[in-house]
Design a protein around this motif. Structure first.
Motif, PDB file in Angstrom:
ATOM      1  N   ALA A   1      53.013  16.564  32.216  1.00 33.31           N
ATOM      2  CA  ALA A   1      53.335  15.399  33.051  1.00 33.31           C
ATOM      3  C   ALA A   1      53.027  14.145  32.241  1.00 33.31           C
ATOM      4  O   ALA A   1      52.248  14.190  31.285  1.00 33.31           O
ATOM      5  N   ILE A   2      53.611  13.058  32.652  1.00 33.83           N
ATOM      6  CA  ILE A   2      53.296  11.789  31.997  1.00 33.83           C
ATOM      7  C   ILE A   2      52.881  10.767  33.043  1.00 33.83           C
ATOM      8  O   ILE A   2      53.145  10.933  34.226  1.00 33.83           O
ATOM      9  N   THR A   3      52.234   9.714  32.549  1.00 28.90           N
ATOM     10  CA  THR A   3      51.900   8.568  33.389  1.00 28.90           C
ATOM     11  C   THR A   3      52.923   7.480  33.118  1.00 28.90           C
ATOM     12  O   THR A   3      53.249   7.217  31.965  1.00 28.90           O
ATOM     13  N   SER A   4      53.448   6.903  34.173  1.00 28.33           N
ATOM     14  CA  SER A   4      54.322   5.734  34.025  1.00 28.33           C
ATOM     15  C   SER A   4      53.688   4.593  34.793  1.00 28.33           C
ATOM     16  O   SER A   4      53.101   4.830  35.846  1.00 28.33           O
ATOM     17  N   LYS A   5      53.806   3.388  34.267  1.00 22.10           N
ATOM     18  CA  LYS A   5      53.287   2.231  34.995  1.00 22.10           C
ATOM     19  C   LYS A   5      54.344   1.135  35.015  1.00 22.10           C
ATOM     20  O   LYS A   5      55.200   1.096  34.150  1.00 22.10           O
ATOM     21  N   PRO A   6      54.257   0.240  35.998  1.00 20.41           N
ATOM     22  CA  PRO A   6      55.235  -0.857  36.065  1.00 20.41           C
ATOM     23  C   PRO A   6      55.201  -1.713  34.802  1.00 20.41           C
ATOM     24  O   PRO A   6      54.202  -1.727  34.068  1.00 20.41           O
ATOM     25  N   ASN A   7      56.323  -2.404  34.581  1.00 16.82           N
ATOM     26  CA  ASN A   7      56.518  -3.154  33.343  1.00 16.82           C
ATOM     27  C   ASN A   7      55.365  -4.051  32.907  1.00 16.82           C
ATOM     28  O   ASN A   7      54.970  -4.030  31.744  1.00 16.82           O
ATOM     29  N   LYS A   8      54.827  -4.823  33.859  1.00 10.04           N
ATOM     30  CA  LYS A   8      53.767  -5.771  33.491  1.00 10.04           C
ATOM     31  C   LYS A   8      52.559  -5.052  32.927  1.00 10.04           C
ATOM     32  O   LYS A   8      52.009  -5.432  31.895  1.00 10.04           O
TER      33      LYS A   8
ATOM     34  N   THR B   1      56.916  19.708  38.953  1.00  5.00           N
ATOM     35  CA  THR B   1      57.470  18.477  39.531  1.00  5.00           C
ATOM     36  C   THR B   1      56.416  17.372  39.618  1.00  5.00           C
ATOM     37  O   THR B   1      56.729  16.194  39.580  1.00  5.00           O
ATOM     38  N   HIS B   2      55.154  17.776  39.715  1.00  2.77           N
ATOM     39  CA  HIS B   2      54.110  16.768  39.901  1.00  2.77           C
ATOM     40  C   HIS B   2      53.913  15.877  38.677  1.00  2.77           C
ATOM     41  O   HIS B   2      54.362  16.190  37.581  1.00  2.77           O
ATOM     42  N   GLY B   3      53.204  14.776  38.896  1.00  6.04           N
ATOM     43  CA  GLY B   3      52.901  13.842  37.828  1.00  6.04           C
ATOM     44  C   GLY B   3      51.535  14.110  37.221  1.00  6.04           C
ATOM     45  O   GLY B   3      51.006  15.228  37.312  1.00  6.04           O
ATOM     46  N   SER B   4      50.954  13.068  36.645  1.00  8.22           N
ATOM     47  CA  SER B   4      49.730  13.238  35.856  1.00  8.22           C
ATOM     48  C   SER B   4      48.456  13.127  36.698  1.00  8.22           C
ATOM     49  O   SER B   4      47.358  13.270  36.163  1.00  8.22           O
ATOM     50  N   ALA B   5      48.591  12.844  37.996  1.00  5.37           N
ATOM     51  CA  ALA B   5      47.464  12.738  38.931  1.00  5.37           C
ATOM     52  C   ALA B   5      46.207  12.172  38.264  1.00  5.37           C
ATOM     53  O   ALA B   5      45.177  12.841  38.195  1.00  5.37           O
ATOM     54  N   PRO B   6      46.270  10.930  37.786  1.00  2.73           N
ATOM     55  CA  PRO B   6      45.171  10.373  36.988  1.00  2.73           C
ATOM     56  C   PRO B   6      43.807  10.453  37.670  1.00  2.73           C
ATOM     57  O   PRO B   6      42.788  10.609  36.992  1.00  2.73           O
ATOM     58  N   LYS B   7      43.810  10.396  39.004  1.00  2.00           N
ATOM     59  CA  LYS B   7      42.497  10.370  39.664  1.00  2.00           C
ATOM     60  C   LYS B   7      41.754  11.691  39.500  1.00  2.00           C
ATOM     61  O   LYS B   7      40.539  11.742  39.688  1.00  2.00           O
ATOM     62  N   TYR B   8      42.448  12.754  39.157  1.00  2.00           N
ATOM     63  CA  TYR B   8      41.780  14.045  38.962  1.00  2.00           C
ATOM     64  C   TYR B   8      41.671  14.442  37.482  1.00  2.00           C
ATOM     65  O   TYR B   8      41.094  15.472  37.146  1.00  2.00           O
TER      66      TYR B   8
END
Ligand code: NAI
Ligand code: MG
Length: 395
Positions: A70-77, A308-315
């Motif tokens: 999985a990867i982490t994506s963040k908004p442009n800013k 299908t899931h993402g990177s669930a950063p909190k875990y």
């Protein structure tokens, strides 16, 4: 030399926790493969300004088979702010590497099975008139067009003059003519006939292989006449090549209602990109949610399998890790099926099925408790314990 080479891309966050678990299972069934690690994701963006490095592209081009976490994506800013200082202000733009990968290798067929395991406490149940409950066996696979439609990425806020001029030539654009550029955002939904044909054909081939009676095309052709219209028209054409398999048609909104009433009636659903994404999450929710949702991104040459899931950063930082590795393991099963290792695939599926049915080992999501460090003390299995349980049931 190993029979297969798999490019492994754990990516970010929990991708790094679940992908190694899938490899343990693949090794245990004797899948004859060598694995080559490739970088992808947020760290690549921060340090290189590119979340999908050239080396990763080269490896996939060469070996044609990938397993992705999985990867982490963040908004442009935020993406800009997190670039390393030397790369800031150079006009680099963040693109989701998985979307880029799908487009670059034309991984246009996204296959997302949502198949319930008996005994999963997260399975959909339905109240009966006698006040008892039914738990229908859900066996739905969503075929999502993966490269076009609303996710083609052709979009603007403040569209350039020539685009505005083109839009102005459409009578329906009159209503927007006086809206200032900065107040108008446009995302283009493109469907091409060849891509529509490929995704529908993949759905029918699968229905044929599994012996299902019908395929449902889920669009909205009564409103989105051109693009959904082309999807549906193409589905009718393709269906003629499959006598004995019916083509059913539903609208996306109605389908989301139907899946809460009679989900067991839908075995194969085909849709364009955004609708397919929505449908596959909705169906996944009926069979255990993200901890169980696997997928394949399949092109003519290259295929990449991922939960299908993402990177669930909190875990991601928890030790021991707590997330469910089953979605990743089932993605590896799909990879095995893709390369024709059906017997090994079935052994893994059977082992997962036994563990779920016994219900002795459950990750936090299967216990309906919140995730977090406390989950383990509340009786949840760790990621590793879940894999161990599956390994112990392999025949
Ligand atoms: P997410 O899928 O990472 O997590 C949502 C929630 O689902 C988690 O907080 C957790 O409660 C649960 N969950 C996810 N995987 C689980 C597992 N294996 N076992 C048990 N529970 C699980 O989605 P979210 O929080 O929206 O996004 C986090 C990051 O992941 C974002 O940066 C997003 O852009 C990215 N993302 C990446 C995807 C990909 O790599 N294909 C797909 C979806 C999101
Ligand atoms: Mg999604």
């Amino acid at each position: 030399m190993a029979r297969h080479t798999v490019v492994t891309m754990p990516g970010d966050g929990i991708g790094n926790q679940v992908l190694p678990e899938a490899l343990r299972v693949l090794q245990a069934v004797g899948f004859d493969a060598q694995y080559i690690h490739a970088d992808i994701g947020w760290e690549c963006w921060r340090n290189q300004g590119n979340a999908l490095p050239e080396r990763t592209i080269d490896l996939l081009t060469k070996h044609k088979l990938g397993l992705f976490g999985a990867i982490t994506s963040k908004p442009n800013k935020e993406a800009q702010a997190e670039l390393k200082p030397e790369l800031q202000g150079k006009g680099l733009v963040y693109y989701s590497p998985i979307v880029t990968m799908r487009q670059k290798f034309n991984l246009d067929i996204c296959m997302r099975p949502c198949i319930g395991f008996t005994g999963n406490p997260l399975n959909y149940i339905r109240k009966r008139v006698d006040d008892d409950y039914d738990e229908p066996q859900i066996d739905t696979t969503v075929f999502r067009q993966n490269t076009e439609g609303m996710y083609a990425g052709i979009e603007w806020t403040n569209p350039p003059e020539n685009v505005r001029a083109a839009l102005n030539s459409h009578p329906k654009f009159k209503a927007f003519t006086n809206v200032p550029g900065l107040d108008i955002a446009v995302s283009v939904r493109i469907i091409t006939r060849p891509a529509a044909r490929r995704i529908v054909t993949a759905a029918f081939d699968y229905a044929k292989k599994r012996g299902f009676k019908g395929v449902t095309i889920c669009e909205k052709p009564n409103v989105v006449r051109e693009t959904s219209g082309m999807m549906e028209e193409t589905a009718k054409e393709v269906a003629r090549n499959y006598p004995g398999i019916a083509l059913w048609s539903t609208n996306i909104d109605a389908q989301l209602m139907w899946l809460n009433k009679n989900p067991e009636d839908y075995n194969v659903i085909v849709a364009s990109n955004l609708f397919g994404d929505i449908l596959s999450d909705a169906f996944a929710g009926l069979v255990g949610g993200l901890g169980f949702a696997a997928s394949g991104n399949i092109g003519d040459e290259v295929a990449v399998f991922e939960p299908t899931h993402g990177s669930a950063p909190k875990y991601a930082e928890l030790n021991p890790p707590i997330v469910n590795p089953i979605a990743m393991i089932l993605s590896a099963v799909m990879m095995l099926e893709h390369v024709g290792e059906n017997e090994k695939a079935k052994r893994i599926k059977d082992a997962v099925s036994t563990v779920v049915k016994e219900g002795k080992v459950r990750t936090y999501d299967m216990m309906r408790i919140s995730g977090g460090a406390k989950a383990i003390s509340q009786g949840a299995a760790s990621t590793i314990q879940m894999t161990d349980a599956i390994l112990a049931k392999l025949r």
